[in-house]
Write a protein that holds these residues in place. Structure first.
Motif, mmCIF file in Angstrom:
data_model
loop_
_atom_site.group_PDB
_atom_site.id
_atom_site.type_symbol
_atom_site.label_atom_id
_atom_site.label_comp_id
_atom_site.label_asym_id
_atom_site.label_seq_id
_atom_site.Cartn_x
_atom_site.Cartn_y
_atom_site.Cartn_z
ATOM 1 N N UNK A 56 0.814 -1.208 0.000
ATOM 2 C CA UNK A 56 0.000 0.000 0.000
ATOM 3 C C UNK A 56 0.853 1.266 0.000
ATOM 4 N N UNK A 57 2.047 1.189 0.555
ATOM 5 C CA UNK A 57 3.007 2.287 0.531
ATOM 6 C C UNK A 57 4.375 1.717 0.201
ATOM 7 N N UNK A 58 5.209 2.543 -0.424
ATOM 8 C CA UNK A 58 6.596 2.196 -0.684
ATOM 9 C C UNK A 58 7.432 3.272 0.001
ATOM 10 N N UNK A 59 8.173 2.877 1.017
ATOM 11 C CA UNK A 59 9.004 3.810 1.770
ATOM 12 C C UNK A 59 10.444 3.653 1.310
ATOM 13 N N UNK A 60 10.979 4.695 0.693
ATOM 14 C CA UNK A 60 12.358 4.682 0.196
ATOM 15 C C UNK A 60 13.230 5.523 1.119
ATOM 16 N N UNK A 61 14.198 4.890 1.733
ATOM 17 C CA UNK A 61 15.123 5.551 2.630
ATOM 18 C C UNK A 61 16.332 5.999 1.812
ATOM 19 N N UNK A 62 16.313 7.272 1.408
ATOM 20 C CA UNK A 62 17.302 7.792 0.470
ATOM 21 C C UNK A 62 18.545 8.299 1.206
ATOM 22 N N UNK A 63 19.679 7.848 0.701
ATOM 23 C CA UNK A 63 20.985 8.206 1.248
ATOM 24 C C UNK A 63 21.994 8.127 0.100
ATOM 25 N N UNK A 64 23.242 8.519 0.339
ATOM 26 C CA UNK A 64 24.251 8.311 -0.708
ATOM 27 C C UNK A 64 24.361 6.840 -1.110
ATOM 28 N N UNK A 65 24.247 5.918 -0.151
ATOM 29 C CA UNK A 65 24.310 4.483 -0.464
ATOM 30 C C UNK A 65 23.124 4.065 -1.338
ATOM 31 N N UNK A 66 21.957 4.607 -1.060
ATOM 32 C CA UNK A 66 20.757 4.310 -1.847
ATOM 33 C C UNK A 66 20.978 4.709 -3.300
ATOM 34 N N UNK A 67 21.513 5.908 -3.506
ATOM 35 C CA UNK A 67 21.712 6.415 -4.860
ATOM 36 C C UNK A 67 22.768 5.621 -5.628
ATOM 37 N N UNK A 68 23.677 4.967 -4.921
ATOM 38 C CA UNK A 68 24.715 4.166 -5.566
ATOM 39 C C UNK A 68 24.245 2.749 -5.893
ATOM 40 N N UNK A 90 1.559 6.402 -3.464
ATOM 41 C CA UNK A 90 2.013 5.292 -2.628
ATOM 42 C C UNK A 90 3.474 5.439 -2.238
ATOM 43 N N UNK A 91 4.219 6.208 -2.993
ATOM 44 C CA UNK A 91 5.654 6.357 -2.783
ATOM 45 C C UNK A 91 5.927 7.467 -1.775
ATOM 46 N N UNK A 92 6.800 7.178 -0.815
ATOM 47 C CA UNK A 92 7.218 8.184 0.164
ATOM 48 C C UNK A 92 8.725 8.115 0.304
ATOM 49 N N UNK A 93 9.354 9.263 0.253
ATOM 50 C CA UNK A 93 10.806 9.347 0.399
ATOM 51 C C UNK A 93 11.131 9.796 1.813
ATOM 52 N N UNK A 94 12.036 9.063 2.425
ATOM 53 C CA UNK A 94 12.562 9.411 3.737
ATOM 54 C C UNK A 94 14.049 9.695 3.536
ATOM 55 N N UNK A 95 14.410 10.931 3.758
ATOM 56 C CA UNK A 95 15.804 11.348 3.542
ATOM 57 C C UNK A 95 16.627 11.033 4.786
ATOM 58 N N UNK A 96 17.549 10.097 4.642
ATOM 59 C CA UNK A 96 18.462 9.771 5.732
ATOM 60 C C UNK A 96 19.606 10.764 5.789
ATOM 61 N N UNK A 97 19.951 11.325 4.639
ATOM 62 C CA UNK A 97 21.092 12.229 4.521
ATOM 63 C C UNK A 97 20.790 13.202 3.391
ATOM 64 N N UNK A 98 20.997 14.469 3.622
ATOM 65 C CA UNK A 98 20.718 15.454 2.572
ATOM 66 C C UNK A 98 21.929 15.732 1.687
ATOM 67 N N UNK A 99 23.071 15.147 2.008
ATOM 68 C CA UNK A 99 24.289 15.342 1.221
ATOM 69 C C UNK A 99 24.333 14.288 0.109
ATOM 70 N N UNK A 100 23.612 14.570 -0.971
ATOM 71 C CA UNK A 100 23.455 13.591 -2.044
ATOM 72 C C UNK A 100 24.128 14.062 -3.323
#
Length: 159
Positions: A56-68, A90-100
């Motif tokens: 029902x939801x997709x939670x993406x924990x975005x970080x430099x590692x995520x982007x790699x 349904x998509x939600x972004x959770x920013x773990x780190x703003x230095x991307x």
């Protein structure tokens, strides 16, 4: 069916795990995380796509590692495309780190972040904001033998 598919880079598991525990143990949400819920006998990408579709939801924990991570960017792209096609948020972004640092391969993440709001993992009100974006009630547990809900005899409601 899951309340949330959790997309994260393995290097961020230490930050993600307490959030999953909070959702599951304190609020009874059913979360799907690949290292626990995927079968070793099936293709990884097939399971990923099915889990995203069935959540029902997709939670993406975005970080430099995520982007790699190619897998993380694929999960994000698939979830975003499904959201566009279905018209359901349904998509939600959770920013773990703003230095991307963005590259050509992960531009879809940058476009999303520049267009839509996201949760800051370090926000003092993170827990309440996270609950606000979750479905209003958790999915009902399924009986293994019948595939029916144990609570309501198989009648389910979708959001």
């Amino acid at each position: 069916r899951y309340d949330a598919f959790i997309s994260f880079a393995w290097d961020d598991y230490g930050s993600v795990c307490p959030v999953v525990e909070y959702l599951e143990e304190q609020h009874n949400f059913a979360c799907c995380i690949h290292n626990r819920d995927f079968s070793p006998a099936e293709r990884f990408l097939d399971q990923m796509g099915a889990a995203i579709k069935d959540s029902r939801r997709i939670l993406c924990f975005v970080s430099p590692h995520f982007l790699q991570s190619e897998y993380c960017v694929w999960e994000f792209t698939d979830a975003f495309q499904n959201q566009i096609e279905s018209g359901k948020t349904r998509l939600a972004v959770i920013m773990l780190d703003s230095n991307l640092e963005f590259t050509v391969k992960n531009q879809v993440v940058r476009q999303y972040i520049n267009t839509f709001t996201y949760l800051d993992f370090h926000d003092p009100d993170f827990d309440s904001k996270l609950l606000y974006l979750m479905p209003s009630s958790p999915v009902q547990p399924q009986s293994e033998n019948t595939g029916q809900s144990e609570v309501n005899g198989g009648q389910s409601s979708d959001e």
